[in-house]
Motif scaffolding. Structure first.
Motif, PDB file in Angstrom:
ATOM      1  N   ARG A  36       0.870  -1.257  -0.055  1.00 27.97           N
ATOM      2  CA  ARG A  36       0.161  -0.038  -0.106  1.00 27.97           C
ATOM      3  C   ARG A  36       0.906   1.183   0.037  1.00 27.97           C
ATOM      4  NH1 ARG A  36      -4.728  -1.272   4.559  1.00 27.97           N
ATOM      5  NH2 ARG A  36      -5.628  -2.993   3.220  1.00 27.97           N
ATOM      6  N   GLU A  99      -7.336   7.390  -5.380  1.00 30.01           N
ATOM      7  CA  GLU A  99      -8.754   6.811  -4.700  1.00 30.01           C
ATOM      8  C   GLU A  99      -9.895   7.561  -5.718  1.00 30.01           C
ATOM      9  OE1 GLU A  99     -10.335   8.311  -0.362  1.00 30.01           O
ATOM     10  OE2 GLU A  99      -8.788   6.826  -0.308  1.00 30.01           O
TER      11      GLU A  99
ATOM     12  N   SER B 164     -10.104   4.396   4.970  1.00 32.60           N
ATOM     13  CA  SER B 164      -9.698   4.472   3.614  1.00 32.60           C
ATOM     14  C   SER B 164      -9.511   2.852   3.028  1.00 32.60           C
ATOM     15  CB  SER B 164      -8.609   4.894   3.403  1.00 32.60           C
ATOM     16  OG  SER B 164      -7.607   4.353   3.863  1.00 32.60           O
ATOM     17  N   ALA B 165      -9.160   1.862   3.971  1.00 26.01           N
ATOM     18  CA  ALA B 165      -9.092   0.569   3.565  1.00 26.01           C
ATOM     19  C   ALA B 165      -9.089  -0.484   4.880  1.00 26.01           C
ATOM     20  CB  ALA B 165      -7.643   0.380   2.790  1.00 26.01           C
ATOM     21  N   ASP B 166      -9.380  -1.785   4.613  1.00 29.01           N
ATOM     22  CA  ASP B 166      -9.391  -2.318   5.803  1.00 29.01           C
ATOM     23  C   ASP B 166      -7.915  -2.887   6.140  1.00 29.01           C
ATOM     24  OD1 ASP B 166     -10.356  -4.212   7.691  1.00 29.01           O
ATOM     25  OD2 ASP B 166     -11.610  -5.200   6.464  1.00 29.01           O
ATOM     26  N   LEU B 167      -7.978  -3.557   7.378  1.00 26.94           N
ATOM     27  CA  LEU B 167      -6.720  -4.065   7.677  1.00 26.94           C
ATOM     28  C   LEU B 167      -6.126  -5.106   6.823  1.00 26.94           C
ATOM     29  CD1 LEU B 167      -6.958  -4.437  11.632  1.00 26.94           C
ATOM     30  CD2 LEU B 167      -5.906  -2.496  10.502  1.00 26.94           C
TER      31      LEU B 167
END
Lengths: 132, 394, 352
Positions: A36, A99, B164-167
């Motif tokens: 990420r 995003e 914003s996002a999962d773990l």
């Protein structure tokens, strides 16, 4: 009093033993970034062109206003960015452009060594972003 | 002819000084080594975040809040996001998993911030090894940050209405291992500092501030709790589901640097406890509230579904428009009470955002804590106040 | 056959040659140790702090001191316009020279014997055996203060001035305590010559055959004096936890704030040279000098290195004292303790 001094000394001595180093010799040995990681941007290419359709969402959402897009149409009537420049000196690497992109045409790589010599070197044009 | 030749010396400490924690400038009037008067000058790191936010959508302000207290970005994110959610009246719609993850991240942030504080505080007083030991653990937290949000410092992880996002897979275990290892590391720091006579001499009785004076100035956080005031927003005004966790609020009566040190260390222990509890309670679930007008739709839906695509375009270009009104939301940030005061005029930008930064208020205690003491105590007090200039100057 | 001692009047050439060799070897070795003490410090503290220390210059970063020296040598040498230029320039020299001069009286090995022209000669492994050896060292340490005071005053910077003032007060107070602690040693050895002190430490402990597994080092007879001396000398050479004159986090860099390039390097060389001197004195006065299981000077160097490791280790572990606490410790704890130690030693000598 001396007991506590000795305790402190023993803690530091314990770390002197080999195998306790946590740092790495950076330029020689690099850590792997997580998937990420928000590093240098990259424009995703498809056949012969960039995936970007110049919808202007990324310059709109960018909190630092560092993205410049000028759209144009090619012979097939498809929209494409004639100019797509990111000013890396202004970019805050928030990841909002990724995003916001509805066609997943921009992503962020794990490149983080972005130092350079000249101000112009930080203007990342479409060609550079496609290459990165 | 008897002439009294003693005079005070004015010394300019900072903004470029190794231990003013950034760009704090202190004008010190010294009589020998004794501080007669201390005047903090601030503003060297002013970026106008409050004003900038008036020209950004609510969504675009989140990355700006990362840069307030850059040692505890997720706490700032949390405070801001909670404030906007309160303004939108959607506080109750936040899914449970989101709240748990927010608590885990906020407590990791507390550990991160306190680790940097301990590192710099110890380094200022001369124990330089603690600095590296603390940064070793902090590195683990930044790794977790990076895996979860993609950035090591300016996380920008929380969103209005969710995350914003999962773990990522496997991270829960990593956080658990880290939180379990933390008490042993704290023992190590204590072994180097707490019992050490030199450390005690440098901290006990230094930088005293009474509970009354602390309340008068508005000092919050560990600095207030070390003065014997039992006040913690996590317990007394819970947010994000803090009422579900079993934790203690460390309070000490010493009012001095040593007790602030002990309070913060105990807080670090409690933070790892909260993290473990939150991990136990963490269940799978959605990571965004079900408010299509506010939260960005799933990327897959954007590609396949025209309705989602329209929502996506609307939210990205215009943002969302809360009803006119004003709210105040505060969280217990590592440094104290971090408050966001938002006024909405019904547009997609805040009409006014006022931030109550804990460091700014705590810094006001500095003059009365150091005046009449030695120059070396100034360093100890700056360290113990745990100020971050990004937050003070905004 | 008893060896003859070289003298200037009887064997002038041999004497001069031996002297020159001794001076050059002692100086070069000290310089080398100074250079590599910086490397050792960075490496050891690095390891203790779970870092790597220097790794890039040469194998394991072994060329780091040389790279540092070259870099500092070629940097611009700034003299602040408001500084007193003469004092500003002379200050680093005034610190470095006494630091190196102290090495002169330290014996680093037993006599070196050789035959020349049918005669057996003995060369003492010591540059010169002053009969007031220890006093000379104390005098040199006292001179070193001038350098720091001058540096602090001449820089015309408030931080430097504070560093200089702190340093003066600190050195004066701790020299007393450290000096007085050594007096107990003189009372036992009945000589001020460093060589004599080493000689007094040969043989089994207290001359008792039952304790023959322990050498007669003064550390066993004078543990308190040793403690006082080590603490006092740590303060005198401005090492953590007594590094107030250059307390980085308080006074930026203390008395050397305004210095740059080679002059700055000289301060650091002086600090490490002082560290070597203090280690050497401690080894000589309390640990029997060159006595030990190995060949003379190897024992001595090992002891010196052990002390230097100890100083580095302390630096990695302890916080810094505050100015008033430092003064309190110096005048109200260490000085009385040193005096009491002298009295007790005196009584003990009278009784036995």
């Amino acid at each position: 009093m001396f007991k506590e001094f000795a305790k402190g000394l023993s803690i530091t001595l314990k770390h002197l033993l080999p195998g306790n180093s946590t740092t790495v010799a950076y330029p020689k040995q690099k850590l792997e970034m997580s998937p990420r990681f928000r590093g240098l941007h990259r424009l995703v290419p498809t056949q012969h062109r960039e995936k970007c359709v110049a919808c202007y969402l990324c310059p709109t959402v960018c909190p630092a206003k560092c993205i410049t897009v000028v759209s144009a149409e090619n012979d097939k009537g498809e929209k494409y960015p004639e100019v797509y420049t990111i000013d890396m000196l202004r970019c805050i690497f928030c990841g909002y452009c990724v995003e916001a992109c509805p066609v997943e045409a921009i992503e962020m790589t794990s490149a983080y060594e972005l130092a350079n010599f000249k101000r112009e070197d930080f203007d990342f044009t479409k060609e550079r972003l496609l290459r990165s | 002819m008897a002439v009294n030749n003693t005079e005070t010396m004015t010394i300019n400490m900072g903004p470029q000084h190794p231990s003013t924690h950034g760009v704090l400038q202190l004008i010190l009037e010294l009589d020998g080594e004794i501080v007669v008067k201390a005047t903090p000058h601030i503003g060297f790191l002013h970026r106008g975040i409050e004003k900038l936010s008036e020209h950004r959508t609510y969504h675009q302000t989140i990355p700006l809040t990362d840069r307030l207290d850059y040692l505890a970005p997720m706490s700032n994110n949390l405070g801001y996001v909670l404030a906007v959610e309160k303004l939108l009246g959607m506080t109750d719609e936040i899914p449970e998993r989101v709240q748990r993850i927010r608590v885990i991240m906020a407590e990791l942030t507390r550990l991160k911030s306190h680790l940097v504080w301990l590192a710099c505080h110890a380094l200022d007083i001369g124990a330089m090894t603690v600095f590296l030991y603390c940064f070793r653990e902090r590195e683990n937290i930044t790794d977790i940050y990076e895996k979860v949000s993609g950035a090591r410092m300016t996380s920008n992880y929380f969103r209005v209405g969710g995350l914003s996002a999962d773990l990522p897979d496997g991270l829960e275990q990593e956080i658990r291992t880290f939180a379990e290892s933390m008490p042993a590391h704290i023992e190590e720091y204590e072994g180097l500092l707490t019992g050490n006579r030199i450390w005690q001499k440098r901290t006990i009785g230094v930088g005293k501030i009474s509970a009354e004076a602390a309340i008068d100035i508005g000092i919050t956080g560990p600095a207030l709790r070390a003065s014997g005031v039992d006040w913690d927003l996590r317990r007394d005004n819970p947010y994000s589901g803090y009422e579900d966790y079993d934790f203690e609020v460390p309070v000490r009566e010493g009012c001095d640097t040593f007790d602030r040190y002990k309070v913060r260390l105990d807080e670090m222990r409690q933070a790892s406890r909260i993290i473990l509890q939150a991990l136990d309670k963490l269940k799978p679930g959605p990571i965004l509230a079900d408010c299509p007008k506010i939260v960005l739709p799933n990327k897959q839906d954007v590609v396949n579904n025209i309705e989602s695509l329209i929502h996506h375009f609307k939210i990205v270009t215009e943002g969302f428009k809360p009803e006119p009104g004003e709210i105040y939301q505060s969280v217990e940030a590592p440094k104290g009470e971090l408050g966001f005061y938002l006024i909405s005029d019904g547009s997609s930008h805040p009409f006014r955002m006022k931030i109550r930064p804990p460091s700014f208020v705590n810094l006001q205690g500095l003059p009365q804590m150091v005046e009449g003491r030695l120059l070396a105590d100034v360093i100890a007090v700056i360290g113990t106040l745990d100020i971050v200039l990004g937050e003070i100057d905004r | 056959m008893t060896p003859e001692v070289l003298t200037l009047s009887e064997t002038p050439w041999l004497f001069t040659a031996a002297m020159l060799i001794k001076v050059i070897v002692a100086f070069v070795v000290t310089l080398l140790i100074v250079a590599y003490a910086t490397y050792a410090e960075r490496k050891i503290i690095g390891r203790m702090q779970t870092r790597l220390g220097p790794t890039m210059t040469g194998p394991m970063g072994l060329l780091q001191p040389i790279a540092d020296g070259l870099k500092l040598f070629f940097k611009e040498d700034i003299i602040p316009s408001q500084a007193h230029w003469f004092a500003f320039i002379i200050a680093p020299i005034m610190i470095l020279a006494p630091a190196f001069l102290s090495i002169v009286v330290i014996p680093f090995g037993a006599d070196f014997q050789f035959t020349y022209d049918g005669t057996l000669y003995a060369v003492p492994l010591q540059i010169t055996d002053l009969n007031i050896g220890v006093l000379f060292i104390l005098a040199m340490a006292g001179l070193g203060v001038y350098g720091i005071v001058l540096a602090g005053l001449a820089s015309n910077s408030k931080y430097s001035l504070l560093g200089g003032i702190r340093s003066t007060a600190q050195m004066i107070s701790y020299e007393l305590a450290a000096g007085l602690s050594i007096v107990a040693i003189f009372m036992l050895s009945e000589t001020l010559s460093m060589r004599g002190i080493v000689a007094a430490q040969q043989g089994p402990l207290w001359g008792l055959e039952s304790l023959s597994f322990l050498p007669n080092w003064f550390i066993f007879s004078q543990p308190l004096a040793f403690l006082l001396f080590i603490v006092g000398s740590m303060a005198e050479i401005n090492r953590t936890p007594f590094d107030l004159p250059e307390a980085e986090t308080e006074l930026v860099s203390g008395f050397c704030t305004e210095y740059s390039a080679m002059k700055y390097a000289l301060f650091f060389m002086a600090e490490y040279a002082n560290m070597i001197t203090v280690s050497a004195i401690a080894a000589t006065l309390f640990f029997g000098g060159w006595a030990g299981p190995f060949y003379g000077w190897i024992n001595f160097l090992l002891k010196v290195f052990a002390f230097m490791f100890f100083f580095i280790w302390i630096r990695a572990t302890f916080p810094r004292l505050r100015y008033d606490q430092l003064m309190f410790l110096g005048w109200k704890v260490m000085l009385p303790a040193a005096l009491v130690n002298i009295v007790i030693t005196g009584i003990a000598i009278l009784l036995w």
